[in-house]
Design a protein around this motif. Structure first.
Motif, PDB file in Angstrom:
ATOM      1  N   PHE A   1       0.828  -1.198   0.000  1.00  0.00           N
ATOM      2  CA  PHE A   1       0.000   0.000   0.000  1.00  0.00           C
ATOM      3  C   PHE A   1       0.868   1.256   0.000  1.00  0.00           C
ATOM      4  N   LYS A   2       0.449   2.228  -0.786  1.00  0.00           N
ATOM      5  CA  LYS A   2       1.126   3.516  -0.871  1.00  0.00           C
ATOM      6  C   LYS A   2       0.095   4.626  -0.671  1.00  0.00           C
ATOM      7  N   LEU A   3       0.388   5.501   0.281  1.00  0.00           N
ATOM      8  CA  LEU A   3      -0.528   6.609   0.556  1.00  0.00           C
ATOM      9  C   LEU A   3      -0.675   7.490  -0.680  1.00  0.00           C
ATOM     10  N   GLY A   4      -1.920   7.796  -0.995  1.00  0.00           N
ATOM     11  CA  GLY A   4      -2.206   8.622  -2.149  1.00  0.00           C
ATOM     12  C   GLY A   4      -2.274   7.862  -3.453  1.00  0.00           C
ATOM     13  N   GLU A   5      -1.919   6.549  -3.414  1.00  0.00           N
ATOM     14  CA  GLU A   5      -1.951   5.724  -4.620  1.00  0.00           C
ATOM     15  C   GLU A   5      -3.067   4.684  -4.557  1.00  0.00           C
ATOM     16  N   ASN A   6      -3.067   3.858  -3.509  1.00  0.00           N
ATOM     17  CA  ASN A   6      -4.154   2.879  -3.378  1.00  0.00           C
ATOM     18  C   ASN A   6      -4.839   2.905  -2.013  1.00  0.00           C
ATOM     19  N   ILE A   7      -4.399   3.782  -1.118  1.00  0.00           N
ATOM     20  CA  ILE A   7      -5.135   4.121   0.101  1.00  0.00           C
ATOM     21  C   ILE A   7      -5.009   5.623   0.321  1.00  0.00           C
TER      22      ILE A   7
END
Length: 622
Positions: A240-246
């Motif tokens: 998971f990457k903030l701003g990408e898929n969460i």
């Protein structure tokens, strides 16, 4: 188990005469010994595990043996509690030992009898044995396929029941001490499960033989990686990457202070409700619990309902925040409310306070009422928030003089508490689910990490200002001052919750172990304005993050007057699914005026300068 067992001596002799029968699956012979050509593989596994350990030790020495948080929290105090607990239990009593021995023999005879072994071999029937003690940790058929594993886990469950019964029977004359002993006993009993040891877990034995030991090498890699991080890993850290898929709901950071960033989300409807919404998430976690995947995001859903949504993203504590106290968070909430009012040119805002931020929101509302500023807030929604901590759940077992002193030691050099300690504390409250389940999966079975957004968030820890944290535990959890009018002062103003007349929506989780529903209910006794209480299915997180599209759980409401939580339950009506639609109807009933979604209702639009894109930089700081 009350049935009188046969002669113990002859039974034990007979038991030890049949090791092959004990280890053989039902209807099968015992497995043959490993072949000679496999020895090279097993030697390689042992050597690789040894090298992993040596490399880890060298790295620790090179790093000057830097002290890392324990994945199970601060064990020192709990060792003392457990020692006291063991001394308090009547384990050395002849009557206790006699009963445990007789119960064990009766259980063994009954269990083995179902496999055609021992004095009660005639009890064996067709199909899988029907064992007397049930537990979901041992639901896999492999725990029943062989008599040995059936005997091991059934004995463990029997002893666990007896130990917990002993704790319940102790008379300490101190409810807090009793709860500590009960928690310590449960923690110890959970840790000693046969599922957590390779040779007594049939799933691990089977996996080890099938992979020829490769699962143990992978497990060692996982274990050493967690020891280096000082934190148990639940999910794939790269998934998971903030701003990408969460945390992907579009928006902008429109205001920033040393303590928080204020995020405004972009509208998705042509018209929006005139009164905006300001969400205060707890600063003990990252705000994006309310903005996980798009399907689970409360923030995205609220925007889609026509709300102009603002969220406070708190800064994870560092050395610059050593003197931050509760007053600073209260002032920050007031500032955020005023910033939104001024930015949009509105008289009032809706507010949400989640968990500790909900507790603080109550104090903020009381302070504003005292200052004649109550009308700045149109409504207040409380997600699993407590103000009366008399019966505040299992977290109270961590609050005594020894625990508070340990907080001083952990934070004396930095001025903040490393978030990994707090994460370990919450994990201990659900040890089987959040610790031991992953010890088996990650370390013994060597499984690959899954991709699960909620558990990723759970492991994304936040540091806490030590001065604030200690005062919060002492003044609220231990001394319960918040519900005593004027016993606490914030920003120079005495706090009296009974002055709050703001319409309130109070949500609790039926299975919440952090903020028990009955404790959350007590907020109803202290507020003087119109109040709506709703009980959601599930717990502290899933009870809140339950989108309508998931079609999960249920919620309970009761329109009739209720003086107690039990009265509310007795007359409550159950509704299936998410409670979110019920809440938005309540919000619209407070004020349904609408206006066009333009101007500063669109953050970063023409004539509006934004600091950066959501989710902002504070949530990414470690």
């Amino acid at each position: 188990m009350n049935e009188k067992p046969s002669d113990p001596g002859s039974f034990i002799v007979e038991l030890f005469k049949m090791p092959q029968t004990l280890f053989a699956p039902i209807g099968a012979a015992a497995d043959p010994a490993p072949k000679a050509q496999d020895l090279a593989q097993w030697t390689s596994v042992a050597q690789r595990m040894q090298m992993l350990w040596f490399d880890f030790q060298r790295e620790q020495i090179a790093a000057n043996a830097q002290k890392m948080p324990s994945m199970l929290g601060d064990p020192g105090n709990w060792l003392g509690i457990m020692q006291g607990w063991v001394k308090a239990l009547p384990l050395s009593s002849p009557d206790t030992q006699k009963k445990m021995w007789e119960d064990s023999l009766a259980l063994w005879e009954g269990v083995l009898g179902q496999y055609g072994i021992g004095p009660k071999a005639g009890q064996a029937g067709e199909g899988a044995p029907d064992l007397p003690l049930k537990d979901r940790r041992f639901a896999d058929p492999k725990w029943r396929d062989q008599p040995f594993y059936a005997l091991v886990h059934q004995t463990y469950l029997m002893l666990a029941e007896q130990v917990m019964a002993m704790v319940d029977a102790l008379e300490t004359n101190d409810p807090a001490r009793t709860e500590q002993l009960r928690f310590a006993a449960r923690t110890l009993v959970e840790a000693l499960s046969p599922a957590h040891f390779p040779l007594t877990n049939p799933l691990v034995v089977e996996k080890t033989l099938a992979t020829r030991g490769e699962n143990l090498v992978s497990g060692m890699e996982h274990l050493l990686g967690d020891l280096q991080r000082g934190q148990l890993t639940h999910v794939d850290p790269e998934a998971f990457k903030l701003g990408e898929n969460i945390a992907t709901t579009p928006g902008k950071v429109v205001h920033q202070t040393p303590l928080y960033q204020l995020i405004q989300y972009s509208p998705t409807t042509d018209k929006v409700l005139e009164v905006p919404l300001v969400i205060f998430p707890p600063w003990i976690n990252r705000f994006y619990i309310l903005d996980l995947s798009p399907q689970k995001s409360f923030i995205r859903w609220a925007v889609e309902q026509g709300l102009t949504v603002f969220v406070v993203s708190w800064k994870s504590a560092d050395e610059s925040m050593a003197d931050v106290v509760w007053d600073d968070y209260i002032r920050a909430q007031i500032e955020a409310i005023d910033t939104v009012r001024e930015r949009l040119g509105v008289k009032s805002v809706h507010t949400i306070g989640y968990c500790v931020a909900g507790t603080t929101l109550a104090a903020t509302l009381a302070l504003m009422a005292r200052r004649g500023e109550a009308k700045k807030v149109k409504s207040a929604t409380f997600f699993t928030a407590q103000v009366d901590f008399e019966n505040s759940g299992e977290l109270k077992v961590f609050i005594d003089d020894k625990q508070l002193a340990s907080l001083d030691r952990l934070s004396e050099q930095t001025g903040y508490l490393d978030g990994r300690y707090m994460a370990a504390t919450f994990n201990l409250l659900r040890g089987n689910d959040l610790i031991w389940n992953y010890v088996v999966k990650n370390y013994l079975l060597g499984e690959d990490y899954p991709a699960f957004d909620l558990l990723h968030w759970n492991g994304d820890v936040t540091n806490l200002p030590a001065k604030w944290h200690k005062a919060y535990l002492k003044d609220l959890y231990r001394d319960n001052k918040l519900v005593v009018p004027d016993a606490m002062i914030a920003d120079g103003t005495p706090i009296d919750l009974t002055r709050i007349e703001t319409p309130a929506y109070i949500q609790a989780g039926r299975e919440d172990h952090i903020a028990p529903a009955a404790s959350v209910w007590k907020l109803m006794h202290h507020l003087r304005g119109p109040k709506t209480f709703l009980l959601a299915g599930s717990g502290h997180i899933a009870g809140v993050v339950n989108p309508p599209s998931a079609r999960k759980y249920q919620y309970w409401t009761n329109e009739a007057p209720a003086d107690t939580f039990d009265q509310f339950i007795a007359g409550a009506t159950e509704s299936p699914g998410s409670w979110w639609p019920h809440w938005i109807e309540w919000i619209r009933a407070c004020d349904d005026a609408e206006l066009a979604a333009k101007g500063k209702r669109v953050p970063g639009g023409k004539g509006d300068t934004a600091i950066e894109d959501a989710p902002g930089s504070y949530v990414k700081a470690r």
